[in-house]
Design a protein around this motif. Structure first.
Motif, PDB file in Angstrom:
ATOM      1  N   PHE A  51      39.629  39.720  50.443  1.00 48.77           N
ATOM      2  CA  PHE A  51      38.500  39.731  49.497  1.00 48.77           C
ATOM      3  C   PHE A  51      37.812  38.375  49.370  1.00 48.77           C
ATOM      4  CE2 PHE A  51      42.636  39.195  47.409  1.00 48.77           C
ATOM      5  CZ  PHE A  51      42.498  37.922  46.878  1.00 48.77           C
ATOM      6  N   CYS A  52      38.367  37.328  49.964  1.00 45.84           N
ATOM      7  CA  CYS A  52      38.062  35.966  49.504  1.00 45.84           C
ATOM      8  C   CYS A  52      37.199  35.140  50.455  1.00 45.84           C
ATOM      9  CB  CYS A  52      39.389  35.247  49.248  1.00 45.84           C
ATOM     10  SG  CYS A  52      39.189  33.591  48.588  1.00 45.84           S
ATOM     11  N   VAL A  53      36.238  34.423  49.881  1.00 46.54           N
ATOM     12  CA  VAL A  53      35.319  33.602  50.689  1.00 46.54           C
ATOM     13  C   VAL A  53      35.837  32.185  50.956  1.00 46.54           C
ATOM     14  CG1 VAL A  53      33.178  34.766  49.974  1.00 46.54           C
ATOM     15  CG2 VAL A  53      34.069  32.841  48.616  1.00 46.54           C
ATOM     16  N   GLN A  62      43.103  24.523  46.832  1.00 47.25           N
ATOM     17  CA  GLN A  62      42.962  25.983  46.842  1.00 47.25           C
ATOM     18  C   GLN A  62      44.327  26.613  47.054  1.00 47.25           C
ATOM     19  OE1 GLN A  62      40.211  24.446  48.424  1.00 47.25           O
ATOM     20  NE2 GLN A  62      38.705  25.249  46.986  1.00 47.25           N
ATOM     21  N   ASN A  63      45.184  25.896  47.749  1.00 48.11           N
ATOM     22  CA  ASN A  63      46.563  26.320  47.975  1.00 48.11           C
ATOM     23  C   ASN A  63      47.433  25.099  47.818  1.00 48.11           C
ATOM     24  OD1 ASN A  63      47.673  28.852  48.725  1.00 48.11           O
ATOM     25  ND2 ASN A  63      45.973  28.930  50.191  1.00 48.11           N
ATOM     26  N   VAL A  64      47.482  24.587  46.620  1.00 47.99           N
ATOM     27  CA  VAL A  64      48.030  23.243  46.407  1.00 47.99           C
ATOM     28  C   VAL A  64      49.494  23.144  46.811  1.00 47.99           C
ATOM     29  CG1 VAL A  64      48.688  23.514  43.976  1.00 47.99           C
ATOM     30  CG2 VAL A  64      47.945  21.285  44.810  1.00 47.99           C
ATOM     31  N   SER A 103      48.491  27.777  43.085  1.00 47.34           N
ATOM     32  CA  SER A 103      49.587  27.980  44.020  1.00 47.34           C
ATOM     33  C   SER A 103      49.577  29.391  44.590  1.00 47.34           C
ATOM     34  CB  SER A 103      50.908  27.754  43.306  1.00 47.34           C
ATOM     35  OG  SER A 103      50.980  26.424  42.881  1.00 47.34           O
ATOM     36  N   HIS A 104      50.088  29.515  45.802  1.00 45.34           N
ATOM     37  CA  HIS A 104      50.263  30.826  46.419  1.00 45.34           C
ATOM     38  C   HIS A 104      51.754  31.161  46.368  1.00 45.34           C
ATOM     39  CE1 HIS A 104      50.381  34.032  49.385  1.00 45.34           C
ATOM     40  NE2 HIS A 104      49.071  34.117  49.292  1.00 45.34           N
ATOM     41  N   PRO A 105      52.108  32.406  45.999  1.00 43.55           N
ATOM     42  CA  PRO A 105      53.529  32.760  45.877  1.00 43.55           C
ATOM     43  C   PRO A 105      54.338  32.418  47.139  1.00 43.55           C
ATOM     44  CG  PRO A 105      52.170  34.537  45.016  1.00 43.55           C
ATOM     45  CD  PRO A 105      51.222  33.526  45.594  1.00 43.55           C
ATOM     46  N   ASN A 110      45.885  41.658  52.319  1.00 42.58           N
ATOM     47  CA  ASN A 110      46.453  40.649  53.223  1.00 42.58           C
ATOM     48  C   ASN A 110      47.104  39.502  52.443  1.00 42.58           C
ATOM     49  OD1 ASN A 110      47.049  39.540  55.754  1.00 42.58           O
ATOM     50  ND2 ASN A 110      45.194  38.279  55.755  1.00 42.58           N
ATOM     51  N   ARG A 111      47.832  39.873  51.378  1.00 44.67           N
ATOM     52  CA  ARG A 111      48.438  38.841  50.528  1.00 44.67           C
ATOM     53  C   ARG A 111      49.778  38.333  51.066  1.00 44.67           C
ATOM     54  NH1 ARG A 111      46.243  35.475  46.923  1.00 44.67           N
ATOM     55  NH2 ARG A 111      48.169  35.427  45.721  1.00 44.67           N
ATOM     56  N   SER A 112      50.396  39.078  51.966  1.00 45.05           N
ATOM     57  CA  SER A 112      51.666  38.686  52.600  1.00 45.05           C
ATOM     58  C   SER A 112      52.834  38.444  51.620  1.00 45.05           C
ATOM     59  CB  SER A 112      51.477  37.488  53.544  1.00 45.05           C
ATOM     60  OG  SER A 112      51.061  36.346  52.827  1.00 45.05           O
TER      61      SER A 112
HETATM   62 FE1  SF4 Z   1      41.372  32.936  48.725  1.00 43.23          FE
HETATM   63 FE2  SF4 Z   1      43.572  32.037  47.558  1.00 43.23          FE
HETATM   64 FE3  SF4 Z   1      43.701  34.003  49.328  1.00 43.23          FE
HETATM   65 FE4  SF4 Z   1      43.146  31.543  50.128  1.00 43.23          FE
HETATM   66  S1  SF4 Z   1      45.068  32.260  49.211  1.00 43.23           S
HETATM   67  S2  SF4 Z   1      42.118  33.407  50.802  1.00 43.23           S
HETATM   68  S3  SF4 Z   1      41.918  30.804  48.417  1.00 43.23           S
HETATM   69  S4  SF4 Z   1      42.694  34.059  47.299  1.00 43.23           S
END
Ligand code: SF4
Ligand code: SAH
Ligand code: F3S
Length: 441
Positions: free
Chosen positions: A165-167, A203-205, A241-243, A280-282
């Motif tokens: 979904f993300c730009v 964005q993904n610290v 943060s990303h999980p 596509n969150r993995s």
């Molecule tokens: Fe967007 Fe965050 Fe996904 Fe990266 S991890 S594509 S910044 S929602």
């Protein structure tokens, strides 16, 4: 000496844009600009834009519309568009908006003074490259002026995750970490200027892997421990943060690093495994819940915050209920939620979309649940002792406003409190968006 020129900068979107805007003000200081708070007396107007949802992007065009008269009355006024809309739609802005003199993408801010000079000679300037050089290295801070006690510091930019979904991967480019020594230098500089709390941004610290002084790659946790050693720096935060990048050393730091605040923004987006896959969150719902459990084991009082998207393509009532159940399990202290918005160029935009009224209804239900949890956690603070960093004066006489370690806004009326003080406070009342308290020391 000539009169300084005036720069009006308007910032949209995430904290990274806030940080970038500060850097741009400093960079244009070298071209003779000082910041003004109103567009009417500006010699240059700069919009630092966000492309994350359709509404965010539309704001740019309506804002530009407002400056039409101003520009016709004052032909020397320069109008610039920076940020993620500039990156995504720069060429089109130039074509469709003749009043815009300058377009600059997020990776090219160090070229801003050059672009500004070029735009001044009657021509227009655009730069939406992804250059190899580190823009921050060229965006040196100028005068050592005193600063507010809490500051942002970007340590990582871009994203390689490509959620459907993300730009961001398109507007900010590939994941890049700044070398640790530059981050530490900047942190020391901020502390010298009165900063006591630093929020590390990316964005993904938590995917941070910058080059360390010893030549090895440092994790975010390693960087946090180095910051912990800076005298005068009292509080450290990081976002977003990303999980999947929540490594063991970072979880552990939440339990052992006293300066690391007990607040974690950890977006999950959905509680349905089917939707998470399609996004596509993995990661799946279970692995996220397990992760939260481990983080809470390290730091039991940590306040968890999140992001949610409702009405993603193919989301059924059951998928949405799965999200509601995940929220019930986690108990969020704070959350941001959005209706899915189609973004050009992203995979999910091509899929069949859900009706707007379904999205609206789900968003309302989700937000009601979040508000309930947020209030319950906030109300549970009454009677407790927290530490508050005071950032500004409040609306009433002798009232000061600060943030607790859990990021709650706390209001205290006490003539002895100064901006920048960190004080122990007993919470006496919970209001819709803030807490009241009494200073104990
Ligand atoms: Fe967007 Fe965050 Fe996904 Fe990266 S991890 S594509 S910044 S929602
Ligand atoms: N890097 C962060 C978030 C960046 S964008 C992360 O991985 O979570 C901030 C939030 O905006 C996202 O968490 C998501 O909830 C929301 N968002 C992003 N794209 C969106 C879209 N197309 N529609 C609605 N919300 C969106
Ligand atoms: Fe918006 Fe760009 Fe930030 S799209 S959320 S300003 S990274």
């Amino acid at each position: 000496m000539s009169e300084p020129k005036k720069l009006y900068i308007k910032t949209y979107g995430c904290q990274m844009n806030v940080y970038d805007s500060e850097r741009m003000v400093e960079a244009l200081g070298g071209s003779g600009y000082v910041e003004t708070q109103t567009p009417d007396d500006a010699d240059m107007i700069l919009l630092n834009t966000c492309h994350i949802r359709e509404k965010a992007a539309e704001k740019v065009y309506s804002e530009l519309g407002r400056y039409k008269t101003l520009k016709s009355e004052k032909p020397d006024l320069k109008i610039g568009v920076a940020g993620c809309v500039a990156q995504a739609e720069g060429e089109e802005i130039m074509r469709r908006q003749p009043m815009v003199d300058l377009v600059v993408g997020p990776q090219s801010y160090h070229r801003l003074p050059e672009l500004e000079a070029k735009a001044g000679t009657g021509s227009r300037a655009i730069d939406t490259d992804f250059p190899e050089e580190d823009k921050f290295e060229h965006l040196k801070r100028r005068p050592k002026a005193k600063r507010a006690p809490a500051a942002f510091l970007t340590v990582q930019e871009g994203c390689d995750k490509f959620c459907a979904f993300c730009v961001v991967p398109y507007t900010r480019g590939a994941e890049v970490s700044r070398p640790a020594e530059r981050v530490l230098q900047e942190a020391r500089d901020l502390v010298e200027r009165g900063v006591r709390e630093i929020t590390l941004l990316g964005q993904n610290v938590n995917a941070y892997h910058g080059a360390g002084a010893d030549g090895s790659e440092w994790t975010l946790a390693r960087l946090i421990w180095e910051l912990d050693a800076i005298d005068g720096l009292e509080r450290i935060r990081f976002t977003t943060s990303h999980p999947n990048d929540m490594q063991d050393d970072l979880i552990e730091a939440h339990g052992t690093c006293k300066k690391l605040m007990p607040y974690l923004h950890l977006p999950v987006q959905s509680g349905s495994d089917k939707i998470l896959k399609r996004m596509n969150r993995s990661h799946d719902a279970q692995s996220y819940l397990k992760l939260i459990e481990r983080i809470r084991a390290a730091r039991p009082d940590i306040l968890i915050s999140g992001d949610f998207i409702v009405g993603f393509p193919e989301e059924t009532d059951q998928d949405f209920e799965d999200t509601m159940n995940l929220i019930r399990e986690v108990q969020y202290g704070q959350a941001f939620s959005f209706k899915y918005s189609t973004r050009p160029g992203t995979p999910a935009a091509e899929r069949d979309q859900l009706p707007e009224d379904v999205k609206t209804e789900r968003l309302h239900r989700l937000q009601a649940l979040i508000t309930e949890q947020q209030r319950a956690i906030q109300d549970s603070m009454v009677g407790r002792e927290v530490s508050v960093l005071f950032e500004r004066a409040g609306r009433f006489e002798e009232q000061m406003v600060g943030k607790s370690e859990y990021l709650h806004a706390v209001h205290v009326t006490d003539p002895t409190i100064q901006i920048g003080d960190i004080r122990r406070v007993r919470i006496t009342q919970s209001n819709p968006n803030s807490l009241d308290g009494q200073a104990l020391n």
